[in-house]
Design a protein around this motif. Structure first.
Motif, PDB file in Angstrom:
ATOM      1  N   PRO A  53       4.354  -2.016  -1.039  1.00 52.61           N
ATOM      2  CA  PRO A  53       5.751  -1.729  -0.660  1.00 52.61           C
ATOM      3  C   PRO A  53       5.958  -1.676   0.853  1.00 52.61           C
ATOM      4  N   GLU A  54       7.141  -2.072   1.253  1.00 56.42           N
ATOM      5  CA  GLU A  54       7.540  -1.902   2.648  1.00 56.42           C
ATOM      6  C   GLU A  54       7.578  -0.398   2.937  1.00 56.42           C
ATOM      7  N   GLY A  55       7.005  -0.022   4.032  1.00 59.20           N
ATOM      8  CA  GLY A  55       6.953   1.404   4.364  1.00 59.20           C
ATOM      9  C   GLY A  55       5.561   1.979   4.277  1.00 59.20           C
ATOM     10  N   VAL A  56       4.596   1.234   3.687  1.00 60.91           N
ATOM     11  CA  VAL A  56       3.213   1.706   3.570  1.00 60.91           C
ATOM     12  C   VAL A  56       2.347   0.954   4.581  1.00 60.91           C
ATOM     13  N   THR A  57       1.643   1.694   5.443  1.00 65.81           N
ATOM     14  CA  THR A  57       0.741   1.083   6.405  1.00 65.81           C
ATOM     15  C   THR A  57      -0.494   0.579   5.673  1.00 65.81           C
ATOM     16  N   HIS A  58      -0.769  -0.708   5.804  1.00 64.22           N
ATOM     17  CA  HIS A  58      -1.868  -1.306   5.061  1.00 64.22           C
ATOM     18  C   HIS A  58      -3.207  -0.654   5.414  1.00 64.22           C
TER      19      HIS A  58
END
Length: 953
Positions: free
Chosen positions: A477-482
């Motif tokens: 998801p957008e918003g999670v730092t890989h």
């Protein structure tokens, strides 16, 4: 006397042996176990309730009958011409079939390997089967017609049908002590596959010696005798089902009843009925079943004192930790439901596939003695088993009494090795023969309890899920730092089953101006992925700024470290900030219930979802906060009781799931009573999400409740609409033709979604309607990117012409769960000559009362429903498919009759002639009438979503 070798004849390629009727006083092999049981207790019984049994009818075989049956099967197996010691992968579902296959393999000199249910995802299934093929080399598969269909796409398998083996066995009548091979105690006996939750399954090798050591000690622990009666519902592919609840009681000559799990889960009262009827002394019930029985039966006060449960002495529980309060509530309930006094222990246990199931037990009278901890202690080892807790870093340094560490066990019941995997075997043991269980335990004054897990698995209701796979999807998801996200198993105080926590670093500043909006969207996405992957939302989601998220020297996040920080309260500031931001985001849309009706409904919503009344907003959508089709029925029932109205329409609940809207509808009912509304074929089951909406056409029963459990998987992804046939409500006439129906539905789609691209699907009969609707949309110049056809051929007229009123009524009744499918097939001829009313009354008497209550049915409603379904059949009598659409995606399950291969090739493949693009054909789990059930829909939605995405919608 030594076994007598028979010289082979010209038409045989094997050597058979006869054992004398004198058996050793102490069984040394599994062969001896069966021989002892037959010799000493020939009339004791093995009982079975199958998955298809509508009632509690029990199929029985005496030990003597079963012995003859499996020895004939074993003799027939030799016709395969396989060498002694060959591995046979047993892939069956029913207890009796599995049991017979295992014993036949043993007696024929083969090594059975029990295969659990295969994945419904084709890639996973094929990879697993290829792994098994590689692991065992030339292994044989013994399966059913259904199982054969599931593995038909994998080439090079040597598979045999149990039905054909049974037919072959009928020509033999071997001696009651016939065997093909005399095993030694240390020969391989049975192989069990691990869950494979962290990779490919390993095959655990158990010998006759390890199995008998475990079973002998278990039976002594349980106090089993030849007069004992046990009941098991755990699948035979699990060590608890096959060894703990079959070989162990057989060793002691005890009678056994094996019940398919679905029979208990569908009707919890059956658990008590069977204890009463069969005088059961020992049963098995994991924590989630104890909880389900307690929860489902808490309001069934009408059954208090209805059963004689005094025979029960012990209920074993394994698979997951047992919550002390759950055990106490269950024990108290048992006393209420029993007409006689009861005195029994609940015995949680610890065990693994590698230890022949339970090897540590703690029989506890939870009502007489208050449990010391939130979860029941797991107790002390059985005879021959030892346990210790050590430092998990070096694996050998003992922990002091009362301190946690890695649990290790050793003893004669331990497996000897992993098949063809020396590396995994050696890494599982430390010096002294201690096996590393991978669990964190505490031993205090000789009693063990678990406090955590080392392995990368999460156990939900006894089912293991791989955390690494879940984490991979949670990174998207957008918003999670890989690479800054991890998930850890966690059980909150008082929680009934294991849950998990997500720790992650957001890509945005938690103190930024739009942090609340971004955090709300990110957490919603993480919850959606979790539900879709493992059907369970996270217990807590904790956002930790990236500069405060510590990694190991290898660049990994430490689950154990983060979990310890959480338990110690050191992440409280991050949790509080997240709650503050979520509250801000929710506050924008939160509307406090204002009218008396809204407040009353809020109380009902809160009760269903175990929330505080003040947590419910007037803008809350019933299904978006977790409601299922069963919950909708409960909402209907409680609303009728609360507001004193005779009928709160379930379909209106589906159309008005937002609390304020439902309150307005109920106010109308109270003030004006039920009035016929203008027919609207579309029922919105889920309205959130920005992707292309999906429109689902009803099956031949015309209703849409069947889609509720599927729709929830599309929350925050795409709207989900369902078509409901015309004629359920007073004043609405039935459709008279396929053309009228398809045109009506096409117009409704255009009204709901003005422009394409469109995605439409149909289940069963609804598939051809969906095809016709798609044609009409394309004729209007619109783009239809997805047409999903679920288990229906293009040419339905022959089938429609075979269905008269009686068969239609029985088909509907089977679909609704009022009668079993096999009963529906068998009842048509005797019922057909009777008047319609008598036919309805006959089926009504057969129907489970619980199911009637759940569906809120009356015999009059059923009669009307049959007529409506009949009108849909009439619409299809002269239907002839024509034309084409851009492309079709066909999903196929087990058909009503015939094999899956024939169904696919002869009935479904003709859809290619109506598809301008390449048609796809995708295997889905379940049977025609069960593929949307709670058991199968989690896998179906993954497969279905993959095809939607492949079509670009």
């Amino acid at each position: 006397m030594a076994p007598i070798a028979l010289a082979p004849t010209t038409n045989t390629r094997f050597v058979t042996k006869l054992k004398t009727s004198i058996v050793s006083p102490q069984p040394n092999t599994l062969h001896d176990v069966l021989a002892h049981a037959v010799e000493r207790h020939p009339l004791h019984e093995l009982g079975f309730i199958t998955s298809s049994a509508h009632d509690s009818s029990i199929q029985t075989k005496t030990f003597s009958e079963f012995n003859q049956y499996v020895r004939n099967l074993a003799r027939a197996m030799l016709e395969w011409g396989k060498p002694t010691g060959s591995v046979v992968v047993v892939y069956l579902t029913e207890h009796e079939d599995n049991m017979a296959a295992v014993w036949a393999c043993l007696l024929a000199g083969y090594v059975p390997c029990l295969q659990p249910a295969l994945s419904a995802q084709q890639a996973h299934k094929e990879a697993h089967v290829a792994h098994i093929k590689n692991l065992f080399g030339s292994a044989i598969w013994l399966t059913s017609e259904i199982g054969a269909e599931q593995i038909s796409s994998i080439s090079g398998l040597d598979s045999h049908l149990l039905s054909e083996l049974k037919a072959s066995a009928e020509k033999f009548n071997v001696a009651a002590n016939w065997i093909a091979y005399e095993p030694k105690p240390d020969d391989e006996a049975i192989l069990f596959l691990t869950s494979g939750s962290t990779g490919f399954s390993k095959a655990v090798v158990h010998t006759h010696r390890t199995i008998l050591a475990a079973c002998r000690a278990k039976g002594q622990s349980y106090g089993l005798t030849s007069e004992s009666r046990i009941m098991n519902w755990v699948g035979f592919d699990h060590v608890a089902g096959s060894l703990e609840m079959h070989v162990t009681p057989l060793l002691f000559g005890a009678s056994q009843l094996h019940v398919h799990a679905s029979a208990i889960l569908a009707d919890p009262l059956r658990f008590f009925r069977l204890i009463d009827e069969k005088s059961i002394e020992l049963a098995f019930a994991p924590n989630f079943l104890l909880s389900k029985l307690t929860r489902d039966l808490e309001k069934r006060t009408d059954f208090y004192g209805s059963f004689d449960l005094s025979s029960v002495r012990q209920i074993n529980s394994g698979g997951e930790a047992v919550v002390s309060k759950t055990a106490q509530a269950f024990a108290a309930m048992m006393k209420k439901f029993s007409k006689n006094s009861v005195s029994f222990v609940i015995s949680p246990g610890f065990g693994m596939t590698e230890t022949c199931a339970g090897c540590i037990y703690n029989p506890a009278d939870v009502l007489a003695t208050e449990p010391a901890h939130e979860f029941l202690d797991l107790g002390r080892p059985i005879n021959g088993c030892e346990m210790r807790v050590v430092d998990p870093q070096d694996g050998v340094t003992l922990r002091p009494d009362g301190e946690s560490g890695e649990l290790q066990v050793r003893g004669p019941m331990l497996f000897v090795r992993y098949y063809n995997n020396a590396e995994a075997t050696s890494s599982s043991f430390v010096e002294g023969g201690w096996y590393r269980t991978g669990d964190i335990g505490i031993i205090e004054k000789g009693v063990m309890r678990l406090s955590g897990r080392i392995k990368d698995t999460l156990i939900v209701h006894g089912v293991s899920y791989g955390i690494p796979e879940l984490e991979t999807h949670l990174q998207t998801p957008e918003g999670v730092t890989h690479s800054f996200l991890t998930a850890a198993p966690y059980r909150a105080p008082g929680q009934e089953t294991e849950a998990f926590i997500i720790f992650y670093s957001p890509t945005f500043d938690l103190n930024g101006p739009d942090a609340s909006t971004k955090l709300f969207a990110t957490h919603r996405a993480l919850r959606d992925i979790s539900v879709k992957m493992i059907t369970l939302p996270p217990q807590v989601i904790i956002p930790i700024p990236v500069d405060q998220m510590e990694k190991t020297t290898l660049g990994k996040l430490s689950r154990a470290h983060l979990l310890n920080l959480f338990k110690q309260g050191q992440l409280a500031k991050h949790i509080a900030r997240a709650e503050e931001l979520i509250s801000q985001a929710r506050g924008v849309s939160f509307v406090a219930p204002s009218t008396e009706t809204e407040k009353a409904l809020a109380k009902i919503y809160a009760g269903i979802f175990n929330l505080a009344d003040g947590d419910i907003s007037a803008s809350d959508n019933f299904f978006e906060i977790g409601g299922t089709s069963i919950d909708a029925i409960r909402l209907k029932r409680e609303s009728e009781e609360c507001f004193g109205v005779p009928d709160v329409s379930a379909i209106q609940i589906l159309k008005r799931p937002v609390l304020s809207s439902l309150a307005n509808y109920i106010n109308t009912l109270v003030s004006r009573g039920t009035e016929a509304e203008e027919y609207d074929p579309i029922v919105p089951l889920q309205l959130s999400g920005k992707k292309t909406p999906i429109f689902f056409v009803h099956p031949g029963i015309g209703e849409v409740l069947i889609f509720v459990n599927l729709a929830k998987y599309f929350q925050n992804e795409r709207p989900f609409y369902a078509f409901r046939a015309r004629g359920f409500d007073a004043g609405h006439p039935y459709f008279t033709s396929m053309d009228e129906m398809a045109s009506c539905y096409a117009a409704a789609i255009k009204k709901t979604q003005a422009t394409g691209p469109y995605a439409i699907a149909g289940y069963s009969y609804g598939g051809v309607v969906a095809f016709e609707v798609a044609k009409r949309l394309e004729a209007m110049g619109d783009e239809v990117k997805f047409v999903g056809l679920i288990n229906i051929p293009p040419d339905i007229a022959p089938r429609m012409n075979e269905i008269d009123w009686t068969s239609g009524m029985l088909h509907l009744s089977a679909f609704l769960g009022l009668v079993a499918k096999h009963d529906a097939d068998d009842l048509a001829p005797p019922l057909r000559p009777l008047p319609k009313q008598e036919q309805l009354e006959f089926v009504w008497k057969m129907a489970p009362p619980e199911r009637i209550v759940e569906l809120q049915l009356t015999i009059e409603k059923l009669d009307k429903w049959v007529d409506l379904a009949g009108s849909l059949i009439d619409c299809g009598l002269d239907y002839s498919p024509s034309g084409s659409v851009s492309a079709v995606d066909v999903f196929y399950a087990i058909p009503f009759a015939g094999t899956k291969t024939d169904w696919l090739n002869n009935s479904l493949k003709p859809w290619s002639g109506y598809s301008r693009g390449e048609a796809t054909y995708t295997d889905v789990p379940g049977e025609h009438h069960t593929l949307m059930d709670l058991e199968h829909v989690p896998q179906f939605q993954k497969i279905f979503r993959a095809r939607l995405e492949a079509r670009g919608v």
